[in-house]
Write a protein that holds these residues in place. Structure first.
Motif, mmCIF file in Angstrom:
data_model
loop_
_atom_site.group_PDB
_atom_site.id
_atom_site.type_symbol
_atom_site.label_atom_id
_atom_site.label_comp_id
_atom_site.label_asym_id
_atom_site.label_seq_id
_atom_site.Cartn_x
_atom_site.Cartn_y
_atom_site.Cartn_z
ATOM 1 N N ARG A 23 -23.818 22.389 9.725
ATOM 2 C CA ARG A 23 -23.341 21.411 10.718
ATOM 3 C C ARG A 23 -23.179 20.000 10.133
ATOM 4 N NH1 ARG A 23 -23.468 23.336 16.113
ATOM 5 N NH2 ARG A 23 -24.393 25.411 16.240
ATOM 6 N N GLN A 24 -22.920 19.927 8.824
ATOM 7 C CA GLN A 24 -22.716 18.622 8.213
ATOM 8 C C GLN A 24 -21.397 18.012 8.674
ATOM 9 O OE1 GLN A 24 -21.474 18.419 3.972
ATOM 10 N NE2 GLN A 24 -21.582 20.658 3.981
ATOM 11 N N VAL A 25 -21.304 16.699 8.609
ATOM 12 C CA VAL A 25 -20.105 15.981 9.017
ATOM 13 C C VAL A 25 -18.954 16.314 8.072
ATOM 14 C CG1 VAL A 25 -19.067 13.697 9.215
ATOM 15 C CG2 VAL A 25 -21.346 14.118 10.147
ATOM 16 N N VAL A 26 -17.805 16.605 8.649
ATOM 17 C CA VAL A 26 -16.616 16.941 7.878
ATOM 18 C C VAL A 26 -15.613 15.791 7.903
ATOM 19 C CG1 VAL A 26 -14.642 18.509 7.709
ATOM 20 C CG2 VAL A 26 -16.905 19.415 8.305
ATOM 21 N N PHE A 27 -15.460 15.180 9.067
ATOM 22 C CA PHE A 27 -14.481 14.099 9.242
ATOM 23 C C PHE A 27 -15.224 12.782 9.442
ATOM 24 C CE2 PHE A 27 -12.687 18.025 11.045
ATOM 25 C CZ PHE A 27 -11.572 18.169 10.230
ATOM 26 N N VAL A 28 -14.960 11.820 8.567
ATOM 27 C CA VAL A 28 -15.632 10.524 8.634
ATOM 28 C C VAL A 28 -14.629 9.423 8.957
ATOM 29 C CG1 VAL A 28 -17.051 8.849 7.385
ATOM 30 C CG2 VAL A 28 -17.339 11.307 6.948
ATOM 31 N N GLU A 29 -13.588 9.323 8.138
ATOM 32 C CA GLU A 29 -12.582 8.278 8.292
ATOM 33 C C GLU A 29 -11.305 8.844 8.908
ATOM 34 O OE1 GLU A 29 -13.357 5.269 7.605
ATOM 35 O OE2 GLU A 29 -15.180 5.545 6.418
ATOM 36 N N ALA A 82 -9.700 25.257 4.662
ATOM 37 C CA ALA A 82 -11.066 24.936 4.241
ATOM 38 C C ALA A 82 -11.097 24.508 2.782
ATOM 39 C CB ALA A 82 -11.973 26.146 4.454
ATOM 40 N N ALA A 83 -10.347 25.212 1.928
ATOM 41 C CA ALA A 83 -10.353 24.892 0.498
ATOM 42 C C ALA A 83 -9.761 23.509 0.231
ATOM 43 C CB ALA A 83 -9.572 25.954 -0.269
ATOM 44 N N ARG A 84 -8.672 23.198 0.903
ATOM 45 C CA ARG A 84 -8.038 21.882 0.699
ATOM 46 C C ARG A 84 -8.955 20.749 1.144
ATOM 47 N NH1 ARG A 84 -1.546 21.656 1.858
ATOM 48 N NH2 ARG A 84 -0.906 23.327 0.439
ATOM 49 N N MET A 85 -9.578 20.919 2.314
ATOM 50 C CA MET A 85 -10.456 19.864 2.817
ATOM 51 C C MET A 85 -11.690 19.715 1.945
ATOM 52 S SD MET A 85 -10.187 17.682 5.236
ATOM 53 C CE MET A 85 -11.228 16.328 5.804
ATOM 54 N N THR A 86 -12.197 20.825 1.429
ATOM 55 C CA THR A 86 -13.362 20.773 0.550
ATOM 56 C C THR A 86 -13.032 20.019 -0.729
ATOM 57 O OG1 THR A 86 -14.242 22.850 1.420
ATOM 58 C CG2 THR A 86 -15.023 22.164 -0.750
ATOM 59 N N ARG A 87 -11.899 20.338 -1.352
ATOM 60 C CA ARG A 87 -11.503 19.636 -2.578
ATOM 61 C C ARG A 87 -11.321 18.147 -2.313
ATOM 62 N NH1 ARG A 87 -8.177 24.275 -3.320
ATOM 63 N NH2 ARG A 87 -6.367 23.110 -2.550
ATOM 64 N N TYR A 88 -10.713 17.826 -1.184
ATOM 65 C CA TYR A 88 -10.454 16.422 -0.826
ATOM 66 C C TYR A 88 -11.752 15.646 -0.662
ATOM 67 C CZ TYR A 88 -9.332 12.581 2.402
ATOM 68 O OH TYR A 88 -9.242 11.357 3.028
ATOM 69 N N ARG A 89 -12.696 16.198 0.110
ATOM 70 C CA ARG A 89 -13.964 15.500 0.341
ATOM 71 C C ARG A 89 -14.827 15.451 -0.923
ATOM 72 N NH1 ARG A 89 -16.055 14.414 5.274
ATOM 73 N NH2 ARG A 89 -17.522 13.288 3.957
ATOM 74 N N ASN A 90 -14.814 16.518 -1.700
ATOM 75 C CA ASN A 90 -15.590 16.521 -2.938
ATOM 76 C C ASN A 90 -15.074 15.486 -3.929
ATOM 77 O OD1 ASN A 90 -17.265 18.505 -1.974
ATOM 78 N ND2 ASN A 90 -16.438 20.152 -3.241
ATOM 79 N N ARG A 91 -13.759 15.317 -3.974
ATOM 80 C CA ARG A 91 -13.177 14.285 -4.845
ATOM 81 C C ARG A 91 -13.604 12.904 -4.394
ATOM 82 N NH1 ARG A 91 -8.310 16.897 -4.791
ATOM 83 N NH2 ARG A 91 -7.537 15.469 -3.204
#
Length: 228
Positions: A23-29, A82-91
């Protein structure tokens, strides 16, 4: 008695929820929300999936999606998003690791009876969470697109289209529909069907799906539907 896995069907709408890992935050900005919606808009066509409604919350997403003849497109779409958002946030954060729960929740929806009800459920999610007073005040759901004057990239929802003969008439009636008090039974059915991996529909719909998949689906208490 063996448990039945998740039911996915071609050419049927599915109410889907995917949550952040633990349940970690996915969308911040603002950019996070916009990136996900850009990907959804692009990938839905690539995988042949229709998008009828959506709502992005801080740590999860609600989607109302319908795959075409190729059922694989639905899972491929969710995996790619999911993969695209993960790469984006990890970057952005200079980190590695998973962002989402490994498995999304889904419920096949009875089109003629519950498609509009599920759209309303999804678009009122920020109101129920007390983030906004009205669905129109939340920028990250399909409500603004559905009722906006600009051309929408949402796919044609047959139940929404049947609300009137003109765009203005359909928008007015849908707005009134969202303003009605929602029956507790309807809320419970939609919520519990999603949580338990059951069907969002009446007994006739359950019988229809049983005939399609060749299995008996029995509604029970907490847990997934079971095979008899």
């Amino acid at each position: 008695m063996p448990r039945m896995g998740r039911v996915l069907l071609p050419n049927y709408p599915h109410h889907i929820v995917q949550r952040g890992h633990n349940r970690q935050v996915v969308f911040v900005e603002r950019d996070d929300y916009e990136r996900y919606l850009l990907d959804l808009r692009e990938l839905k066509d690539a995988f042949g999936v229709k998008v009828y409604a959506y709502c992005l919350m801080t740590n999860h997403v609600h989607l109302l999606l319908a795959p075409g003849d190729s059922l694989a497109g639905l899972s491929q779409l969710m995996k790619a998003l999911a993969a695209r958002m993960t790469r984006y946030r990890n970057r952005l954060e200079g980190r590695s690791g998973t962002l989402w729960e490994s498995r999304f929740k889904s419920s096949v929806v009875q089109s003629d009876t519950y498609l509009l009800a599920c759209s309303r459920y999804i678009e009122l999610n920020p109101v129920r969470a007390r983030l906004v007073a009205r669905a129109a005040d939340y920028p990250w759901s399909s409500y603004a697109q559905r009722l906006g004057s600009e051309p929408s990239w949402l796919d044609g929802d047959p139940c929404f289209d049947a609300l009137g003969d003109t765009d203005d008439e359909r928008r007015s009636r849908y707005c009134a529909y969202l303003g009605q008090s929602v029956d507790d039974g309807e809320l419970s059915l939609i919520r519990e069907a999603l949580q338990r991996g059951q069907l969002t529909g009446n007994s006739r719909f359950v019988a229809e799906v049983e005939s399609l998949i060749g299995l008996r689906i029995e509604r029970r208490g907490p847990g997934r539907p079971k095979i008899e």
